[in-house]
Design an enzyme around this catalytic site. Sequence first.
Site, PDB file in Angstrom:
ATOM      1  N   ASP A 258       1.060  -1.062  -0.260  1.00 38.22           N
ATOM      2  CA  ASP A 258       0.059   0.107  -0.006  1.00 38.22           C
ATOM      3  C   ASP A 258       0.899   0.982  -0.053  1.00 38.22           C
ATOM      4  OD1 ASP A 258      -2.201   1.508   0.194  1.00 38.22           O
ATOM      5  OD2 ASP A 258      -1.880   1.783   2.327  1.00 38.22           O
ATOM      6  N   SER A 259       0.308   2.455  -0.084  1.00 41.03           N
ATOM      7  CA  SER A 259       0.855   3.587  -0.239  1.00 41.03           C
ATOM      8  C   SER A 259       1.435   3.903   1.526  1.00 41.03           C
ATOM      9  CB  SER A 259       0.131   4.887  -0.500  1.00 41.03           C
ATOM     10  OG  SER A 259      -1.019   4.959   0.504  1.00 41.03           O
TER      11      SER A 259
ATOM     12  N   GLY B 117      -3.283   9.090  -3.612  1.00 40.31           N
ATOM     13  CA  GLY B 117      -4.473   9.497  -3.954  1.00 40.31           C
ATOM     14  C   GLY B 117      -4.663  10.294  -5.280  1.00 40.31           C
TER      15      GLY B 117
ATOM     16  N   CYS C 133      -4.091  -1.332  -1.722  1.00 39.88           N
ATOM     17  CA  CYS C 133      -4.054   0.279  -1.947  1.00 39.88           C
ATOM     18  C   CYS C 133      -5.486   0.427  -2.937  1.00 39.88           C
ATOM     19  CB  CYS C 133      -3.065   0.563  -2.577  1.00 39.88           C
ATOM     20  SG  CYS C 133      -3.119   2.505  -3.090  1.00 39.88           S
TER      21      CYS C 133
ATOM     22  N   THR D 275      -6.504   2.856  -4.416  1.00 44.06           N
ATOM     23  CA  THR D 275      -6.050   3.727  -5.601  1.00 44.06           C
ATOM     24  C   THR D 275      -5.395   2.846  -6.631  1.00 44.06           C
ATOM     25  OG1 THR D 275      -5.935   5.592  -4.112  1.00 44.06           O
ATOM     26  CG2 THR D 275      -5.073   6.115  -6.194  1.00 44.06           C
TER      27      THR D 275
ATOM     28  N   GLU E 103      -2.915   8.418   8.818  1.00 45.46           N
ATOM     29  CA  GLU E 103      -1.683   8.520   9.056  1.00 45.46           C
ATOM     30  C   GLU E 103      -1.137   8.962  10.226  1.00 45.46           C
ATOM     31  OE1 GLU E 103       0.881   7.184   6.624  1.00 45.46           O
ATOM     32  OE2 GLU E 103      -0.774   6.215   5.276  1.00 45.46           O
TER      33      GLU E 103
ATOM     34  N   CYS F 272     -11.115   3.056   0.003  1.00 45.11           N
ATOM     35  CA  CYS F 272      -9.518   3.125   0.212  1.00 45.11           C
ATOM     36  C   CYS F 272      -9.249   2.203   1.574  1.00 45.11           C
ATOM     37  CB  CYS F 272      -9.560   4.645   0.435  1.00 45.11           C
ATOM     38  SG  CYS F 272      -7.505   5.031   1.372  1.00 45.11           S
TER      39      CYS F 272
ATOM     40  N   HIS G 134      -7.177   2.738   3.926  1.00 44.20           N
ATOM     41  CA  HIS G 134      -7.128   3.434   5.199  1.00 44.20           C
ATOM     42  C   HIS G 134      -8.316   3.639   6.002  1.00 44.20           C
ATOM     43  CE1 HIS G 134      -3.096   4.676   3.508  1.00 44.20           C
ATOM     44  NE2 HIS G 134      -2.901   5.470   4.455  1.00 44.20           N
TER      45      HIS G 134
HETATM   46  N1  DGL Z   1      -4.677   3.187   1.137  1.00 44.93           N
HETATM   47  C1  DGL Z   1      -4.683   3.762   0.022  1.00 44.93           C
HETATM   48  C2  DGL Z   1      -5.819   3.218  -0.860  1.00 44.93           C
HETATM   49  O1  DGL Z   1      -6.349   2.424  -0.633  1.00 44.93           O
HETATM   50  C3  DGL Z   1      -4.463   5.480   0.123  1.00 44.93           C
HETATM   51  C4  DGL Z   1      -4.434   6.112  -0.909  1.00 44.93           C
HETATM   52  C5  DGL Z   1      -3.673   7.274  -0.672  1.00 44.93           C
HETATM   53  O2  DGL Z   1      -2.382   7.080  -0.311  1.00 44.93           O
HETATM   54  O3  DGL Z   1      -3.803   8.438  -1.028  1.00 44.93           O
HETATM   55  O4  DGL Z   1      -6.344   4.083  -1.803  1.00 44.93           O
END
Ligand code: DGL
Length: 267
Positions: free
Chosen positions: A13-14, A46, A76, A78, A155, A187, A189
Amino acid sequence: MRNRADAPIGVFDSGVGGLTVARQIVAAMPHEEIVYFGDCLRAPYGDRGPEQLADFSRQIVDFLTAKGVKALVVACGTISARIFETVAQMTDVPIIGMVKPGVDAALTATKTGRIGVLATAGTVASGAHKAAISAKRPDANVFAVACPLFVPLVEEGWFDGDVADLVAKKYVSALENSGADAVLLGCTHYPLLACAIEKALPPGVAVIDPAIALADSLKGILAEQNLLREDGEKPTHQFYISGGKEKFDGILKMIFGQKYEAKIVKI
Ligand code: DGL
């Protein structure tokens, strides 16, 4: 040499969001081992364009492949929504993303066919959930809402309290007249903000964490390919990040326990 079935599952993931997916994988398959990569240094993803997302994904896939993973989870929303097919071509191992399992779970949960999707701006712009829902249920109505402040909130570790409640209320108000009876967290998060999101929604609306359905599908894929771990060893997961260790470790320990800590790597 290790049997292929005993190799770990790569999850990326990010940032910390993919941990909500890793926890569901471990809940569904407690014997499996996870190798996780969170690109905290370059989060959020994102608002990034598809080319940059593909470049970052290539680096992460190469890193996890070198760790000998037997399957990959694009944890992730995105990346899953915008470039899943591109990422799938980067690997020979089975790979799964967030969109299909989430959409299937939302379609199972809705009675009215009116579905809300909360996601990053990039995911909403991709229209991936709407397209996947319409392909399965053409009469469905999809109401997608971009929630750009949710990722920084998570975060930062601000999962509940006044700020999370206020921000959730503001975003969720866009669904007020939609009549949605199921809301998909698009998402990874966002499950960490589930309490604030649930509070902001009218009672009775189903909030869908796609990670639960993803873990179930992944289990099916691994079973089908004889890739479920067999060695009976207690798993030790590994967590790698590109930066932001203090914040990541706080959330990692909350989800996976005190013994875990992330290692910073350059990919
Ligand atoms: N967890 C990422 C997602 O599901 C976060 C995206 C981001 O870093 O903006 O989209």
